[in-house]
Design an enzyme around this catalytic site. Structure first.
Site, short mmCIF file in Angstrom:
data_model
loop_
_atom_site.label_atom_id
_atom_site.label_comp_id
_atom_site.label_asym_id
_atom_site.label_seq_id
_atom_site.Cartn_x
_atom_site.Cartn_y
_atom_site.Cartn_z
N CYS A 2 39.72 2.56 9.84
CA CYS A 2 39.71 3.29 8.57
C CYS A 2 39.56 2.27 7.45
O CYS A 2 39.51 1.07 7.69
CB CYS A 2 41.04 4.04 8.40
SG CYS A 2 41.42 5.12 9.77
N ARG A 27 33.59 2.00 7.30
CA ARG A 27 34.70 1.76 8.22
C ARG A 27 35.20 3.04 8.88
O ARG A 27 36.05 2.99 9.75
CB ARG A 27 35.86 1.08 7.49
CG ARG A 27 35.50 -0.25 6.84
CD ARG A 27 36.70 -0.81 6.12
NE ARG A 27 37.74 -1.12 7.07
CZ ARG A 27 37.84 -2.29 7.70
NH1 ARG A 27 36.96 -3.23 7.44
NH2 ARG A 27 38.78 -2.50 8.58
N TRP A 73 38.88 7.40 10.08
CA TRP A 73 38.24 7.56 11.39
C TRP A 73 39.37 8.09 12.27
O TRP A 73 40.30 7.36 12.60
CB TRP A 73 37.73 6.23 11.93
CG TRP A 73 36.87 6.38 13.14
CD1 TRP A 73 35.51 6.54 13.18
CD2 TRP A 73 37.28 6.41 14.52
NE1 TRP A 73 35.07 6.66 14.48
CE2 TRP A 73 36.14 6.59 15.32
CE3 TRP A 73 38.53 6.30 15.16
CZ2 TRP A 73 36.19 6.66 16.72
CZ3 TRP A 73 38.58 6.38 16.55
CH2 TRP A 73 37.42 6.56 17.31
N ASN A 99 45.97 2.36 8.48
CA ASN A 99 44.81 1.97 9.28
C ASN A 99 45.38 1.39 10.57
O ASN A 99 45.94 0.31 10.57
CB ASN A 99 43.97 0.92 8.55
CG ASN A 99 42.78 0.49 9.40
OD1 ASN A 99 42.50 1.08 10.43
ND2 ASN A 99 42.12 -0.57 8.96
N GLY A 100 45.27 2.15 11.65
CA GLY A 100 45.83 1.65 12.91
C GLY A 100 46.30 2.79 13.79
O GLY A 100 45.93 3.96 13.57
N GLU A 468 21.33 -3.75 24.85
CA GLU A 468 21.44 -3.56 23.40
C GLU A 468 20.43 -2.52 22.90
O GLU A 468 20.75 -1.65 22.09
CB GLU A 468 21.24 -4.89 22.65
CG GLU A 468 21.07 -4.79 21.16
CD GLU A 468 22.15 -4.03 20.40
OE1 GLU A 468 21.86 -3.60 19.27
OE2 GLU A 468 23.24 -3.82 20.97
N LYS A 472 21.40 0.83 20.97
CA LYS A 472 20.93 1.09 19.60
C LYS A 472 20.39 2.50 19.48
O LYS A 472 20.74 3.24 18.56
CB LYS A 472 19.85 0.03 19.25
CG LYS A 472 19.73 -0.38 17.83
CD LYS A 472 20.97 -0.69 17.05
CE LYS A 472 22.08 -1.16 17.88
NZ LYS A 472 23.31 -1.67 17.41
N GLU A 475 23.23 5.11 19.94
CA GLU A 475 24.16 5.17 18.80
C GLU A 475 23.69 6.13 17.71
O GLU A 475 24.47 6.84 17.10
CB GLU A 475 24.30 3.79 18.16
CG GLU A 475 25.35 2.87 18.76
CD GLU A 475 25.38 1.53 18.03
OE1 GLU A 475 26.45 1.17 17.51
OE2 GLU A 475 24.35 0.85 17.98
N HIS A 491 18.77 -0.23 43.91
CA HIS A 491 20.11 -0.09 44.53
C HIS A 491 20.80 1.18 44.06
O HIS A 491 22.02 1.33 44.21
CB HIS A 491 20.96 -1.32 44.18
CG HIS A 491 20.33 -2.60 44.62
ND1 HIS A 491 20.16 -2.94 45.95
CD2 HIS A 491 19.76 -3.60 43.90
CE1 HIS A 491 19.54 -4.11 46.02
NE2 HIS A 491 19.28 -4.52 44.80
N LYS A 585 32.12 1.05 11.60
CA LYS A 585 31.52 -0.29 11.60
C LYS A 585 32.41 -1.35 12.22
O LYS A 585 31.95 -2.29 12.87
CB LYS A 585 31.18 -0.70 10.17
CG LYS A 585 30.44 -2.00 10.05
CD LYS A 585 29.06 -1.90 10.62
CE LYS A 585 28.26 -3.17 10.65
NZ LYS A 585 27.06 -3.09 11.44
C1 BG6 Z 1 31.35 -1.18 16.66
C2 BG6 Z 1 30.11 -1.23 15.76
O1 BG6 Z 1 32.20 -0.42 16.11
O2 BG6 Z 1 31.86 -2.49 16.89
C3 BG6 Z 1 29.09 -2.05 16.48
O3 BG6 Z 1 29.64 0.09 15.57
C4 BG6 Z 1 29.63 -3.46 16.74
O4 BG6 Z 1 27.93 -2.12 15.70
C5 BG6 Z 1 30.95 -3.41 17.48
O5 BG6 Z 1 28.73 -4.17 17.51
C6 BG6 Z 1 31.62 -4.77 17.42
O6 BG6 Z 1 31.91 -5.05 16.06
P1 BG6 Z 1 31.93 -6.54 15.52
O7 BG6 Z 1 32.27 -6.37 14.08
O8 BG6 Z 1 32.99 -7.26 16.29
O9 BG6 Z 1 30.58 -7.12 15.74
#
Ligand code: BG6
Length: 590
Positions: A2, A27, A73, A99-100, A468, A472, A475, A491, A585
């Protein structure tokens, strides 16, 4: 996870707080709430959904110089206005945001219910509020009640509280980040420095178990365990007024993708002198670990690959959230490299705490300034990609692996060659970001938008990129995209290939080219729609997506088409490219 932000100063708190909140929204953005205090009365405004373009007038809050805000969040309790923070005390004398995660909230809640306390939300946060109220029944003052309540919380928690009198804000950190910005006639208490980078670069970075109190224009720092007052260390973060606007792009995602024509080179600007001690530490270490989560986890995997492949270093990649089994293996002769955009990911911090216990040396490549991971590091490095606002990481990923390639080639005396390779790639990228590329990927997005299951094959330098690339697109489009090492195909995974199943093959002009082409032939013979991400077309491809030749840095070039596909496919599907559902994020809870 958050975002929290508190303001005390000469300006209208609601306006100031709303600006700070917009910089924190990445966040977590499922709901938000703001509270200001005026004439010993606290007024709150809460809303479900993103902040959008609302301005302080719409909040109809009294003009005041002090207030707090929270963007959520959800971890406990649905996405509702009642569960949005901040939460009132029963007598409305204070409000609190968190936040937590309070890991022992159920136990605390049932004790409080037995004592007659009522709960109106499903959050673990409201438990903290009632607990403080309970402590207040036998504490001489609010800060003492907050301190003793906080000491009963289990888990990583950061809280901020606004009292209705005395211009009083209290905030405590244990885990999730908390920083103080000391501006001209104003004090800001927030989750990260980006939220007030446009106001001041004078910051106090709180450590775990530290408590900050703003009372009647005075600010004090305490150790929450001993209640001793601490000296406040003010650092000047060299962040100029970091603009977080889209600079004419429709979304932060496409802006940050295109910025890679600069950020890849920026990340590799470290001189041999600046790298020397770190390179020697690697040479003198018995075992090298790289660690990260999400996209940063795949970057950590790529960096370990480069260390093994180009520098002949025994390096192993770890996923932050699965390091507990290494806890007894870490030793003082080892070195761990943490990869993180935010520098605040809880799982990555815990992995470093495990390593630190055993005296393992810590290095890190982080993008945000003043982060916890940077402060835990013996060898802190920055990817300097500028703020990355889009929740899905793009430029931070390529910057992290560009730095990893520089380090790996510098270990074998090829520092300048590494810089040349990355410079050439950046220049080619400048030409690659053109209408032809965008139209090619837009057309692919149109072709694929009704499909639900996709597979991405990668091998060697492109294995982590297959993971990745799939993440991407997953996501942002919410579609089932799965990346895997091409060698795994026969396999098991090949059972999922049916007529028309889209299968991407990532092909570099390297020793793995023929293996990937064989795998593409195998899926094609089972009816797959084959999509070649490659330097040259091939009869095996139903669709060819050209990429630039990045040579030893080819992995960086090969992830770009997936970043662009996720963006254009999200637009096709009407999804928000910058704020995908259910994500945030920086994951500051485990
Ligand atoms: C996720 C993000 O929450 O955390 C990703 O959406 C990110 O984009 C991942 O790769 C790890 O975060 P960070 O800040 O440690 O790179």
């Amino acid at each position: 996870m958050c975002g929290i932000f508190g303001y005390a100063g000469n300006e209208d708190a609601a306006t100031r707080i709303l600006n700070g909140l917009k910089r924190l929204e990445y966040r977590g953005y499922d709901s938000w709430g703001i509270a200001v205090s005026k004439n010993e009365n606290i007024e709150i405004f809460k809303r479900v959904g993103a902040i959008g373009d609302i301005n302080s007038k719409d909040l109809k809050l009294p003009k005041s110089g002090i207030g707090i805000v929270h963007t959520r969040w959800a971890t406990h309790g649905g996405v509702t206005e009642i569960n949005a923070h901040p939460h009132f005390s029963t007598d409305k004398s204070f409000v609190l945001a968190q936040n937590g995660i309070v890991e022992n909230y159920q136990g605390l809640k049932s004790e409080l219910i037995q004592k007659g306390y009522k709960f109106i939300s499903q959050t673990d946060t409201e438990v903290i509020v009632r607990l403080i109220e309970d402590k207040l029944t036998n504490s001489e003052n609010l800060i003492e009640a907050v301190r003793s309540a906080f000491l009963e919380l289990k888990g990583r928690n950061t809280i901020i509280l606004l009292e209705n009198k005395n211009d009083h804000i209290i905030a405590v950190r244990n885990g999730s980040p908390l920083v103080v910005g000391l501006g001209k006639n104003e004090t800001i208490i927030a989750s990260d420095t980006l939220s007030f980078a446009d106001r001041t670069n004078k910051v106090v970075l709180l450590e775990n178990n530290q408590m900050i109190e703003y009372l009647n224009d005075q600010i004090k720092l305490f150790d929450v365990l001993t209640n001793n007052e601490l000296e406040m260390i003010v650092s000047n973060l060299d962040h100029e007024d970091i603009n977080v606007d889209r600079e004419g792009f429709d979304h932060f995602m496409i802006k940050e993708i295109v910025e890679q024509k600069y950020t890849i080179e920026t990340a590799a600007q470290y001189t041999e002198d600046e790298l020397r001690d770190f390179l020697n530490a690697i040479r003198n270490s018995k075992k090298i670990y790289t660690v990260g989560a999400g996209t940063a986890g795949f970057a950590a995997q790529q960096i370990a690959y480069y260390l093994r492949k180009y520098a002949g270093i025994v390096a192993a990649e770890l996923r932050s959230y699965e390091t507990e089994s290494y806890r007894n293996l870490f030793s003082k002769d080892d070195l761990i490299i943490a990869v993180s955009q935010s520098g605040e990911t809880a799982d990555t911090i815990e992995a470093l705490e495990f390593a630190k216990e055993k005296g393992t040396k810590i290095a890190s490549i982080v993008n945000m300034l003043g982060s916890t991971i940077t402060r835990m590091s013996d060898y802190p490095f920055f990817s300097r990609s500028g703020p990355e606002i889009c929740v899905a990481s793009t430029k931070a990923f390529t910057a992290q692996i560009a730095w990893g390639l520089l380090v790996s080639l510098s270990l074998i005396g090829k520092h300048d060659e590494a810089k040349k390779i990355l410079k050439d790639l950046a220049e080619k990228l400048d030409g690659y970001f053109n209408e032809y590329t965008f139209e090619t990927i837009k057309n692919l997005a149109k072709k694929l938008k009704d499909q639900e299951h996709f597979f991405v094959l990668g091998k060697g330098q492109n294995y982590a990129v297959s993971l990745e690339g799939a993440l991407k697109v997953k996501e942002i489009t919410y579609k089932h995209f799965e990346g895997f090492p091409a060698g795994e195909l026969k396999h098991g995974v090949i059972v999922l290939i049916d007529s028309g199943t889209p299968v991407f093959g990532i092909i570099s002009e390297d020793e793995n080219k023929s293996d990937i082409l064989s795998a593409m032939a195998e899926v094609k013979s089972r009816g797959a729609m084959t999509i070649g991400i490659a330097k040259e077309n091939n009869d095996l491809f139903d669709i060819f997506i050209p990429t630039i030749d990045g040579r030893l840095a080819d992995a960086l070039a090969n992830v770009i088409p997936f970043q662009l596909l996720s963006y254009f496919l999200a637009l096709e599907l009407g999804n928000s490219p910058d704020k995908p559902r259910n994500l945030a994020k920086s994951v500051t809870v485990k």
